[in-house]
Design a protein around this motif. Sequence first.
Motif, short mmCIF file in Angstrom:
data_model
loop_
_atom_site.label_atom_id
_atom_site.label_comp_id
_atom_site.label_asym_id
_atom_site.label_seq_id
_atom_site.Cartn_x
_atom_site.Cartn_y
_atom_site.Cartn_z
N GLY A 30 -31.88 19.75 12.49
CA GLY A 30 -32.33 20.18 11.24
C GLY A 30 -33.02 20.47 10.35
N GLY A 31 -33.27 20.24 9.41
CA GLY A 31 -34.86 20.19 8.01
C GLY A 31 -35.59 19.94 8.65
N SER A 32 -35.19 18.54 9.24
CA SER A 32 -36.32 17.76 10.17
C SER A 32 -36.84 18.66 11.28
N SER A 78 -37.33 12.02 10.11
CA SER A 78 -35.28 11.79 9.74
C SER A 78 -35.62 11.83 8.23
N HIS A 79 -35.56 12.42 6.98
CA HIS A 79 -35.59 12.59 5.79
C HIS A 79 -34.47 11.11 5.48
N LYS A 80 -33.65 11.06 5.46
CA LYS A 80 -32.79 10.03 5.31
C LYS A 80 -33.41 8.46 5.68
N THR A 83 -30.01 9.27 10.51
CA THR A 83 -29.20 10.48 11.73
C THR A 83 -28.63 9.84 13.38
N CYS A 210 -29.70 25.63 7.10
CA CYS A 210 -30.01 24.37 5.68
C CYS A 210 -29.67 25.70 4.76
N GLU A 214 -25.85 26.08 5.11
CA GLU A 214 -24.89 24.54 4.56
C GLU A 214 -24.97 24.38 3.12
N ARG A 317 -21.33 20.04 -0.62
CA ARG A 317 -21.16 19.98 1.11
C ARG A 317 -19.04 20.14 1.22
N MET A 320 -20.46 17.59 5.71
CA MET A 320 -21.61 17.16 5.46
C MET A 320 -21.22 15.41 5.23
N TRP A 321 -22.11 14.23 5.29
CA TRP A 321 -22.01 12.63 4.76
C TRP A 321 -20.58 12.84 4.45
N1 LIG Z 1 -30.30 20.56 5.57
C1 LIG Z 1 -30.41 18.82 6.52
C2 LIG Z 1 -29.31 18.72 7.28
O1 LIG Z 1 -29.81 20.26 8.33
C3 LIG Z 1 -29.64 17.45 8.27
O2 LIG Z 1 -28.40 17.28 9.43
C4 LIG Z 1 -29.52 16.35 7.55
C5 LIG Z 1 -29.96 15.20 7.65
O3 LIG Z 1 -31.27 15.11 8.64
P1 LIG Z 1 -32.03 14.23 8.02
O4 LIG Z 1 -32.14 13.30 9.75
O5 LIG Z 1 -33.88 14.23 8.33
O6 LIG Z 1 -32.17 12.63 6.92
O7 LIG Z 1 -30.34 16.08 6.17
C6 LIG Z 1 -30.33 17.85 5.24
O8 LIG Z 1 -29.46 18.07 4.60
#
Ligand SMILES: N[C@@H]1[C@@H](O)[C@H](O)[C@@H](COP(=O)(O)O)O[C@@H]1O
Length: 325
Positions: A30-32, A78-80, A83, A210, A214, A317, A320-321
């Motif tokens: 995704g964004g990453s 990965s932001h969080k 994933t 996104c 999204e 959402r 998602m999640w």
């Molecule tokens: N818009 C992005 C999504 O595209 C991605 O699936 C999600 C998890 O990403 P990450 O692995 O960077 O946490 O974050 C954001 O919401």
Amino acid sequence: MMSIKEIISGIVESKAEKGGITHVYYVACGGSYAAFYPAKAFLEKEATKVTVGLYNSGEFINNPPVALGDNAVVVVASHKGNTPETIKAAELAQSRGVPVIGLTWVTDSPLVAHCDFVETYSFGDGKDIAEEKTLKGLITAVEILNQTEGYAHYEDFQDGLSKINRIVYRAWDHLQNRAQAFAQEYKDDKVIYTMASGAGYGAAYLQSICIFMEMQWIHSACIHSGEFFHGPFEITDANTPFFFQFSEGSTRAVDERALNFLKKYGRRIEVVDAKELGLSTIKPTVIDYFNHSLFNNVYPVYNRALAEIRQHPLTTRRYMWKVEY
Ligand SMILES: N[C@@H]1[C@@H](O)[C@H](O)[C@@H](COP(=O)(O)O)O[C@@H]1O
């Protein structure tokens, strides 16, 4: 904490007797994933020996490259840091003895357990653009190239890094009124296409998947400005909206050709122009690689205005999640 420059010199040293670094893989979702586009574009263009791959994590774990071994480096983001497919990608790389650099905002996440080096980044309101995920990813590419083959424009790149923050925040102010007008005009549209080319393409891709899809549930697709003439332009008419990313640098002419066509046969085109937004103070040798950071960081001005007027918060959402996927 080690700098990216130090991380790379450690890896280069550790591989010195095994043939050095010859393959770099950027892996995320995704964004990453989109944030790694400039790093991929940089190595594709500037390297003569080092090769690069940009992978969605799910694809990487199901179909990893044969060269994922002694001479490879993997950079995941990965932001969080939770994933699942990105965690598995890091695990797979480590199982093959490949050093993994992880870019994440959450430093005690499950991803971190499978990274040899962890790099955080600036995020949120008031962030330092030169320190955020996209540019940290790009810096890994610049350091790898400079420390292996050498990179003639290394100083120009550092100069670009010193300028991008100011450029973005000035552009941010400049676009406030236009973003309000955009939101008003497009608030009821069911589809908005994005268009772009070059090293900044990932910013338009991100905006499409996104944000419009999204976070706003608006139909969208990201069309490459050069590919436009090879299919998509047949849908051009007076009603179809295009969110047009007009880049500065090597592929501006590719965008310009598509934009000229759109202006002739279309009507509803929102042009975000890097030249108008002041990106050109960055040297031509490296300007291509800063397009993403500019666009990706001014689109929130539009996105906030659109979310507000549509009364559809960017955090909403359906799946998602929330459900299994
Ligand atoms: N818009 C992005 C999504 O595209 C991605 O699936 C999600 C998890 O990403 P990450 O692995 O960077 O946490 O974050 C954001 O919401």
